[in-house]
Design a protein around this motif. Sequence first.
Motif, short mmCIF file in Angstrom:
data_model
loop_
_atom_site.label_atom_id
_atom_site.label_comp_id
_atom_site.label_asym_id
_atom_site.label_seq_id
_atom_site.Cartn_x
_atom_site.Cartn_y
_atom_site.Cartn_z
N SER A 25 74.80 -36.88 18.91
CA SER A 25 75.24 -37.11 17.54
C SER A 25 74.58 -36.13 16.56
N ASN A 26 73.30 -35.84 16.80
CA ASN A 26 72.62 -34.86 15.93
C ASN A 26 73.20 -33.47 16.11
N LEU A 27 73.61 -33.16 17.34
CA LEU A 27 74.20 -31.84 17.62
C LEU A 27 75.58 -31.72 16.98
N LYS A 28 76.37 -32.79 17.08
CA LYS A 28 77.74 -32.74 16.57
C LYS A 28 77.81 -32.88 15.05
N PHE A 29 76.78 -33.48 14.45
CA PHE A 29 76.76 -33.66 13.00
C PHE A 29 75.43 -33.12 12.43
N PRO A 30 75.25 -31.79 12.47
CA PRO A 30 74.02 -31.20 11.92
C PRO A 30 73.95 -31.43 10.42
N ARG A 31 72.73 -31.60 9.90
CA ARG A 31 72.58 -31.93 8.49
C ARG A 31 71.20 -31.52 7.99
N ILE A 32 71.12 -31.36 6.70
CA ILE A 32 69.85 -31.08 6.03
C ILE A 32 69.37 -32.37 5.39
N SER A 33 68.11 -32.70 5.61
CA SER A 33 67.51 -33.90 5.03
C SER A 33 66.80 -33.55 3.73
N PRO A 34 67.22 -34.11 2.59
CA PRO A 34 66.52 -33.85 1.33
C PRO A 34 65.05 -34.25 1.39
N TYR A 35 64.75 -35.36 2.06
CA TYR A 35 63.36 -35.82 2.13
C TYR A 35 62.51 -34.84 2.93
N LYS A 36 63.02 -34.39 4.07
CA LYS A 36 62.27 -33.42 4.87
C LYS A 36 62.10 -32.12 4.10
N ALA A 37 63.14 -31.73 3.37
CA ALA A 37 63.03 -30.50 2.59
C ALA A 37 61.96 -30.63 1.51
N SER A 38 61.91 -31.81 0.87
CA SER A 38 60.90 -32.01 -0.19
C SER A 38 59.49 -32.02 0.38
N MET A 39 59.34 -32.47 1.64
CA MET A 39 58.03 -32.48 2.27
C MET A 39 57.48 -31.07 2.47
N ARG A 40 58.37 -30.11 2.56
CA ARG A 40 57.95 -28.71 2.76
C ARG A 40 57.52 -28.04 1.45
N LEU A 41 57.77 -28.71 0.33
CA LEU A 41 57.35 -28.16 -0.96
C LEU A 41 55.91 -28.57 -1.22
N ASN A 42 55.02 -28.07 -0.38
CA ASN A 42 53.62 -28.53 -0.40
C ASN A 42 52.68 -27.58 -1.13
N THR A 43 53.23 -26.62 -1.86
CA THR A 43 52.41 -25.75 -2.71
C THR A 43 53.11 -25.58 -4.05
N PRO A 44 52.37 -25.29 -5.12
CA PRO A 44 53.00 -25.07 -6.43
C PRO A 44 54.03 -23.95 -6.40
N GLN A 45 53.76 -22.91 -5.59
CA GLN A 45 54.70 -21.79 -5.51
C GLN A 45 56.03 -22.22 -4.91
N LYS A 46 55.98 -23.01 -3.83
CA LYS A 46 57.20 -23.49 -3.19
C LYS A 46 57.95 -24.43 -4.12
N GLN A 47 57.22 -25.28 -4.83
CA GLN A 47 57.86 -26.20 -5.75
C GLN A 47 58.59 -25.45 -6.86
N GLU A 48 57.96 -24.40 -7.36
CA GLU A 48 58.58 -23.62 -8.44
C GLU A 48 59.83 -22.91 -7.96
N MET A 49 59.82 -22.42 -6.72
CA MET A 49 60.93 -21.63 -6.20
C MET A 49 62.09 -22.48 -5.69
N PHE A 50 61.78 -23.64 -5.08
CA PHE A 50 62.84 -24.34 -4.36
C PHE A 50 63.12 -25.77 -4.83
N SER A 51 62.34 -26.33 -5.73
CA SER A 51 62.50 -27.73 -6.09
C SER A 51 63.89 -28.03 -6.64
N GLN A 52 64.47 -27.12 -7.42
CA GLN A 52 65.78 -27.38 -8.00
C GLN A 52 66.86 -27.42 -6.93
N TYR A 53 66.70 -26.62 -5.87
CA TYR A 53 67.68 -26.61 -4.80
C TYR A 53 67.59 -27.90 -3.97
N VAL A 54 66.37 -28.34 -3.73
CA VAL A 54 66.18 -29.60 -3.01
C VAL A 54 66.74 -30.76 -3.82
#
Length: 235
Positions: A25-54
């Motif tokens: 099911s994961n293979l047939k329905f690939p997806r991006i997780s907003p929560y997982k993406a937000s977990m990767r914003l673990n520095t001020p630089q990443k938050q500034e660059m990507f927070s709006q996209y997340v």
Amino acid sequence: MGIQKVLALTLRREIAQMDKLVRNSNLKFPRISPYKASMRLNTPQKQEMFSQYVQRIGDVVDKQRQEVCSFDILDIIKSDIKGLKKNHYGDCGESSSLTMGALLANGYKDGKIMQLMFDAEVRDMTTHELLDKRVLDTTHQFVVRHYNEAADFYNPKTYGKNLIVMDAWGGFCANMQEAFKKYYELFMNGMRKYQQPEHNIEIIYKPRFAATNAERLITPEDIENIRKLFPELIV
């Protein structure tokens, strides 16, 4: 071979079968997780660059959820999977609907969506007396099979010896003990207790499940409907 070893081996084989369903099911329905993406914003630089996209991804998922006007579990499952197919965004709720759809498409009717909680017990470090108790709701959802209908949510020992946890968002299938170990890592950074010697107290975190109240009797017609709508879930 003793009966307990036979039962354990049988459970391992069934977990492997369920893992195959989740992987498919994961293979047939690939997806991006907003929560997982937000977990990767673990520095001020990443938050500034990507927070709006997340945030935009999260907004899409929120809109998908608002479009479900029914409390019927089948309507929710179908709506969530259609949203995944269209937008490729989804978190644990959508992943749980996908798992339920995979189970139904393959003829399994005993799946239940559960939510992860942690009971935080505050105890005296000297006497171990219970001083206070709080509940931490992670809001994380997943699917279980072989759940004991007479179980006490506050006592995991009553959930059933053959319980299987299917977590498509986390990417695993496991028995209860294995699942709890993963959840300590995912949501508590591996911490099972926290001590405050200056106050002579320790906080012990204990995982358990809670119902989502989204279920009903599944009919053969429901299964056939899911199979027709999402044939890619059939293994």
